[in-house]
Design a protein around this motif. Structure first.
Motif, short mmCIF file in Angstrom:
data_model
loop_
_atom_site.label_atom_id
_atom_site.label_comp_id
_atom_site.label_asym_id
_atom_site.label_seq_id
_atom_site.Cartn_x
_atom_site.Cartn_y
_atom_site.Cartn_z
N VAL A 1 -27.59 24.60 -51.35
CA VAL A 1 -26.15 24.64 -51.05
C VAL A 1 -25.56 25.99 -51.42
O VAL A 1 -24.80 26.60 -50.64
CB VAL A 1 -25.41 23.51 -51.80
N VAL A 2 -25.90 26.49 -52.60
CA VAL A 2 -25.34 27.77 -53.05
C VAL A 2 -25.84 28.92 -52.17
O VAL A 2 -25.08 29.82 -51.81
CB VAL A 2 -25.69 28.03 -54.53
N ILE A 3 -27.13 28.89 -51.82
CA ILE A 3 -27.68 29.97 -50.99
C ILE A 3 -27.06 29.96 -49.60
O ILE A 3 -26.70 31.02 -49.06
CB ILE A 3 -29.21 29.84 -50.91
N VAL A 4 -26.91 28.79 -49.01
CA VAL A 4 -26.30 28.72 -47.67
C VAL A 4 -24.85 29.20 -47.72
O VAL A 4 -24.41 29.96 -46.85
CB VAL A 4 -26.38 27.28 -47.11
N PHE A 5 -24.11 28.80 -48.75
CA PHE A 5 -22.75 29.31 -48.91
C PHE A 5 -22.79 30.82 -49.16
O PHE A 5 -21.96 31.58 -48.63
CB PHE A 5 -22.06 28.60 -50.07
N GLY A 6 -23.78 31.26 -49.93
CA GLY A 6 -23.87 32.66 -50.31
C GLY A 6 -24.12 33.62 -49.16
O GLY A 6 -23.67 34.77 -49.20
#
Length: 274
Positions: free
Chosen positions: A218-223
């Motif tokens: 989730v964090v990587i996709v948002f990132g």
């Protein structure tokens, strides 16, 4: 890059310890046993490193082919200022280092730790499926990088996006760029690999690893939006690639392990509660 490699190694060790609740060094023993036990595993490992090597030299291949196509304006026409709106809505100085950490370290750390955890859990189906997933992901993505080049969002002036990575990692272009071309956007490998590891983790029944890999994805996709690197189109392509690769990979793993002595079912979430 040497410092990145050291930190990544330490993170992998920590993730394996948390995910498997066993000595991470035992993963090295288990991979040796697996190689002695199955020549198929050796072939899969060779295939995985071969496709990773091919990806490493993709930029050189691209230059030798003298390809001049650029589909950046086409992608921008499809989605407009989506990435700029994400940046404007969520940007915060304290958040940038967190996003950079996940983008730089967690992608390969979760991938490597997945192999170690499945080795220690003796979950050979997902061990083999993880390797197959990497092979399929890169094998499918590389032709797109060669024949459907799309530049990173921040480098396309009309998009109006900042490259916030440089606020934390000012030497990114000098130290990290040689590993990934500016026009290797579609599909997003960061999305494909992180989502793939999460999808496989949800098949494992290891609840701690589900949570860790899920949060990381989730964090990587948002990132990738927050940092101004990928387009929404890249993310959608990477997600689709993850679903296809993991689905095919699990089937290939089961076929590879179809003989009686190798058969091991994928653990169900109902019976395995970590």
């Amino acid at each position: 890059m040497n410092l990145i490699a050291v930190y990544t190694t330490l993170i992998v060790v920590l993730l394996i310890w948390i995910g498997a609740r066993r000595n991470p060094l035992m993963a090295l023993v288990e991979i040796g046993r697996e190689m002695l036990r199955s020549y198929k595993f050796i072939l899969i490992i060779v295939g995985m490193f071969s496709v990773l090597a091919l990806n490493k030299y993709e930029l050189q291949i691209e230059r030798k082919m003298h390809l001049a196509a650029d589909y950046t304006s086409f992608v921008f026409g499809l989605e407009g200022h989506f990435v700029r709106h994400v940046q404007e809505l969520f940007y915060a100085p304290w958040l940038t280092p967190v996003i950079v950490f996940f983008y730089i370290f967690m992608l390969q750390s979760v991938l490597a730790a997945s192999l170690g955890i499945y080795l220690l859990d003796k979950n050979r189906v997902l061990l083999y499926a993880t390797c197959y997933t990497i092979i399929l992901t890169y094998a499918i993505a590389i032709p797109f990088y060669l024949y459907f080049p799309v530049n990173e969002v921040w480098s396309y002036v009309p998009a109006g996006v900042k490259f916030t990575m440089l606020e934390v990692f000012p030497r990114f272009e000098q130290e990290y760029r040689p590993l990934s071309g500016l026009n290797n956007c579609f599909p997003s490998l960061h999305t494909a690999i992180s989502v793939s590891m999460a999808l496989l983790a949800f098949r494992s029944g290891n609840r701690r690893w589900m949570v860790i890999s899920g949060i990381s994805a989730v964090v990587i996709v948002f990132g990738i939006f927050y940092l101004g690197i990928h387009w929404l189109t890249d993310m959608l392509g990477g997600t689709l690639l993850a679903v296809v690769s993991t689905t095919v990979a699990v089937k290939l793993a089961k076929l590879t392990l179809r003989s009686g002595e190798d058969r091991l079912r994928v653990r169900s979430r109902a019976t395995h509660t970590r």
